[in-house]
Design a protein around this motif. Sequence first.
Motif, PDB file in Angstrom:
ATOM      1  N   VAL A   1       0.378  17.339   1.902  1.00 11.09           N
ATOM      2  CA  VAL A   1       1.560  17.421   2.783  1.00 11.09           C
ATOM      3  C   VAL A   1       1.619  18.802   3.430  1.00 11.09           C
ATOM      4  O   VAL A   1       1.746  18.944   4.656  1.00 11.09           O
TER       5      VAL A   1
ATOM      6  N   PRO B   1      11.015  13.763   5.120  1.00 10.67           N
ATOM      7  CA  PRO B   1      10.336  12.900   4.156  1.00 10.67           C
ATOM      8  C   PRO B   1      11.168  11.627   4.012  1.00 10.67           C
ATOM      9  O   PRO B   1      12.383  11.689   3.856  1.00 10.67           O
TER      10      PRO B   1
ATOM     11  N   SER C   1      11.307   7.253   2.691  1.00 14.63           N
ATOM     12  CA  SER C   1      10.701   6.137   1.969  1.00 14.63           C
ATOM     13  C   SER C   1      11.048   4.853   2.704  1.00 14.63           C
ATOM     14  O   SER C   1      12.204   4.633   3.065  1.00 14.63           O
TER      15      SER C   1
ATOM     16  N   LYS D   1       6.670   2.581   0.415  1.00 14.28           N
ATOM     17  CA  LYS D   1       5.646   3.503   0.910  1.00 14.28           C
ATOM     18  C   LYS D   1       6.368   4.701   1.505  1.00 14.28           C
ATOM     19  O   LYS D   1       7.471   4.566   2.058  1.00 14.28           O
ATOM     20  N   ILE D   2       5.691   5.835   1.449  1.00 14.50           N
ATOM     21  CA  ILE D   2       6.321   7.076   1.887  1.00 14.50           C
ATOM     22  C   ILE D   2       5.723   7.559   3.194  1.00 14.50           C
ATOM     23  O   ILE D   2       4.531   7.391   3.451  1.00 14.50           O
ATOM     24  N   GLY D   3       6.576   8.154   4.024  1.00 13.52           N
ATOM     25  CA  GLY D   3       6.115   8.760   5.267  1.00 13.52           C
ATOM     26  C   GLY D   3       6.743  10.130   5.437  1.00 13.52           C
ATOM     27  O   GLY D   3       7.770  10.446   4.812  1.00 13.52           O
TER      28      GLY D   3
ATOM     29  N   LEU E   1       6.750  11.051  -4.420  1.00 13.18           N
ATOM     30  CA  LEU E   1       5.367  11.138  -3.917  1.00 13.18           C
ATOM     31  C   LEU E   1       4.500  11.980  -4.856  1.00 13.18           C
ATOM     32  O   LEU E   1       3.320  11.678  -5.074  1.00 13.18           O
TER      33      LEU E   1
ATOM     34  N   ASP F   1      -1.134   9.393  -0.649  1.00 14.29           N
ATOM     35  CA  ASP F   1      -0.837   8.089  -0.060  1.00 14.29           C
ATOM     36  C   ASP F   1       0.500   8.144   0.685  1.00 14.29           C
ATOM     37  O   ASP F   1       1.540   7.741   0.178  1.00 14.29           O
ATOM     38  N   TRP F   2       0.471   8.691   1.875  1.00  9.06           N
ATOM     39  CA  TRP F   2       1.693   8.778   2.687  1.00  9.06           C
ATOM     40  C   TRP F   2       1.306   8.744   4.166  1.00  9.06           C
ATOM     41  O   TRP F   2       0.161   9.055   4.514  1.00  9.06           O
TER      42      TRP F   2
ATOM     43  N   ASN G   1      -3.740   6.550   8.472  1.00  9.69           N
ATOM     44  CA  ASN G   1      -2.315   6.578   8.096  1.00  9.69           C
ATOM     45  C   ASN G   1      -1.522   7.535   8.991  1.00  9.69           C
ATOM     46  O   ASN G   1      -0.684   8.303   8.503  1.00  9.69           O
TER      47      ASN G   1
END
Length: 593
Positions: free
Chosen positions: A10, A120, A122, A132-134, A161, A166-167, A191
Amino acid sequence: MEKLTTNKSVLDWIEDKIALVKPDNIVWIDGSEAQIEALRAEGMRTGEMIKLNEELLPDCYLHRTAVNDVARVEARTFICAPTKEEAGPTNNWMDPAEAYKMLYDIARDSYKGRTMYIIPYSMGPVGSKFSKIGIELTDSIYVVLNMAIMTRTGKAVLDALGDSNDWVRGLHCKCQIDEEKRYICQFPQDNTIISVNSGYGGNVLLGKKCFALRIASYQGKQEGWQAEHMLILGLQRPDGKIRYICAAFPSACGKTNLAMLIPPEGYYKKGYRVWCVGDDISWIRKGPDGRLYAINPENGFFGVAPGTNEKSNPNALASTRQGTIFTNVAHNLDNNTVWWEGLDKNPPENAMDWTGKPWNGKTSDVKGAHPNSRFTAPAKNCPCISSEFENPDGVPISAFVFGGRRAKLAPLVYQSRDWNHGVFVGSIVASETTAAAAGAVGVVRRDPMAMLPFCGYNMGDYWQHWIDIGKTLDPEKAPKMFNVNWFRKDADGNFLWPGFGDNLRVLDWIIDRCEGTADAEETAIGFVPRKEDINLEGLEGVVSDAQLEEILSVDNALWKDEVAGIEEFYAKFDRLPPVLKAELEDLKARVAE
Ligand code: OXD
Ligand code: MN
């Protein structure tokens, strides 16, 4: 400001983007109400947000976008997969290396004099196995405030996270809102989402269409689950039991209305209720009991305002009475509230239209609200929000329903013969254009599973994914598949079916079919209710027996033309699954009989 995570993937990615766009300030969105309140105040100071009447619309704001920036832009939306074939014949494609170069050139230095907000978020309840997180970087307070309604945001998301890589990376740059340089690019293999030169919802709230459909559909294909453009509703019947239905319709077919339906009075008295789990997107995976389960990854509704009123959708209207952001609606200056076409018959005289010009709703011949004006409302405001809305395990799906707007062709409802036939029925979803959109009226636009603008990879592979999911399911436990059409018209062009709350009568038959308690007639296209299977109690004088018969009729001659249209559409797909080709041949033979 203190960084909210030590996650290296990140921090490295953000460092890189800071070096590219060069913001003056950096703000991490921590999820606190105090920070949101401060950003609202800042948005008022800059003029981005107009605070509305605190008594009538507490915590509600109005925002106006640039007049050239009022809708999703499909022509400028790209799937940047390694090859054009992976994006498929229905998506715009750009080579990833070229796309990055072009986008970085546009984004370079674009935050100078601006603040970078790091959001951030979810998609789905924080910590659920579906979720899933972004992380979205944006230079727009409007985006931050909307994302705080539409998703779960803040420090808790980064804590969930941990150190994972995996974001989904999201970079949004308003730049100069230049239409010529507007691009909405998805890089499913990385992604990553990059959106430049827009400030309008669907293009910039990256968790919604960009992530929860385009990127997530690709993730689902890799990981064995599904991201679908489907509402989720729970139908409670007098026995108290709730059955869940996922339904996909192209835009302008009443998805939000169906998701929040109010049963007709007679049904309501008997104990029927509809509970809304979601109005737009479903993430679906198999549960431990072998059934399919769905969650709504969103936390709010980004609904079309015009036409929303006490009669069409009282639950949606109630959802907008608090903590809501209105975009591009009319501003009533007498009481500092909002108005849109179709809200009531009393447009304000002393108002501003959606562009900010003085507007008199009684005398003006231009619209006060843009036809695609929106409300961003917290899901928790909805009077019929499901008690399962936050359930991290999702809800079990009894039926998948597809539908579109067809004046003559499709009957009110029909059921597919089995899963693969159901996938075929979803793949041939089409809707006739309405006067609400520019262009010719009544033109058939194919929109498979209502995913045409949202599928992040080759549509042929997406259909195959549906077929493959079916292979993993016990047919007894698999959702049954249906198609509905609320929009059949008679020879004079009048709608034959009242729609809205009365659509419950059709949902009731659908659930009966799922449970094996209703009859049907087999036709060339699938199982159609006999007229006595649809309860018309309370519709005396609205729908006659003869009309019901007409709405349920299947005209093989019209379906022959439809087969030709499907053949033409399917011809575009090099990767058409053989199963669908066989289904089409089967339909062709049946309608010829
Ligand atoms: C939407 C759409 O905005 O589908 O949800 O267009
Ligand atoms: Mn949608």
